[in-house]
Design a protein around this motif. Structure first.
Motif, PDB file in Angstrom:
ATOM      1  N   THR A   5       0.830  -1.188   0.000  1.00 49.18           N
ATOM      2  CA  THR A   5       0.000   0.000   0.000  1.00 49.18           C
ATOM      3  C   THR A   5       0.873   1.250   0.000  1.00 49.18           C
ATOM      4  N   GLU A   6       0.537   2.210  -0.861  1.00 50.72           N
ATOM      5  CA  GLU A   6       1.174   3.522  -0.911  1.00 50.72           C
ATOM      6  C   GLU A   6       2.699   3.430  -0.868  1.00 50.72           C
ATOM      7  N   ILE A  18      -1.825  -5.311   6.899  1.00 53.64           N
ATOM      8  CA  ILE A  18      -2.675  -4.295   7.540  1.00 53.64           C
ATOM      9  C   ILE A  18      -3.922  -4.942   8.134  1.00 53.64           C
ATOM     10  N   TYR A  67      -1.908   4.619   7.474  1.00 51.43           N
ATOM     11  CA  TYR A  67      -2.575   3.638   6.624  1.00 51.43           C
ATOM     12  C   TYR A  67      -4.052   3.636   6.998  1.00 51.43           C
TER      13      TYR A  67
END
Length: 117
Positions: A5-6, A18, A67
């Motif tokens: 993610t990102e 996550i 996040y």
């Protein structure tokens, strides 16, 4: 394997990691962030550290990565060794658990929980 993610963050988290961390945080029953770092020791010289922490313990010089409703914290000295690391999670019966993919590691031990840089 899920995508990180990102990717502009210093510590990358897969969607699987996550999701698992959010479940663990809920079991703790209070608002917590995840502190990731390194310390001397382990089979290869340095080992990864990871623990939930109260957000009030975040220091001014810590890097904070958001996040969504979950934060990952890292101190600047540890970040020198793990910048760009991807944290993943697997629920496999053999070899499952959190997995660290560290682009700064010159050598990684067989269990994947320690490294040298």
């Amino acid at each position: 394997m899920t995508q990180a993610t990102e990717s502009k963050k210093g510590i990358l988290m897969t969607d699987t990691a996550i999701a698992h961390l959010k479940q663990l945080k809920i079991q703790q029953g209070k608002e917590l962030c995840l502190r990731v770092g390194v310390r001397g020791g382990g089979c290869s010289g340095m080992s990864y550290t990871m623990d939930f922490e109260d957000p009030s313990n975040v220091r001014e010089d810590d890097e904070v990565y958001d996040y969504g409703d979950f934060q990952v914290i890292c101190d600047p000295k540890s970040l020198l060794y793990i910048y760009g690391m991807q944290l993943d999670y697997s629920n496999a019966l053999i070899g499952g658990g959190f997995q660290f993919a560290n682009p700064n590691a010159d050598q990684t031990c067989g269990c994947g929980k320690s490294f040298s840089a």
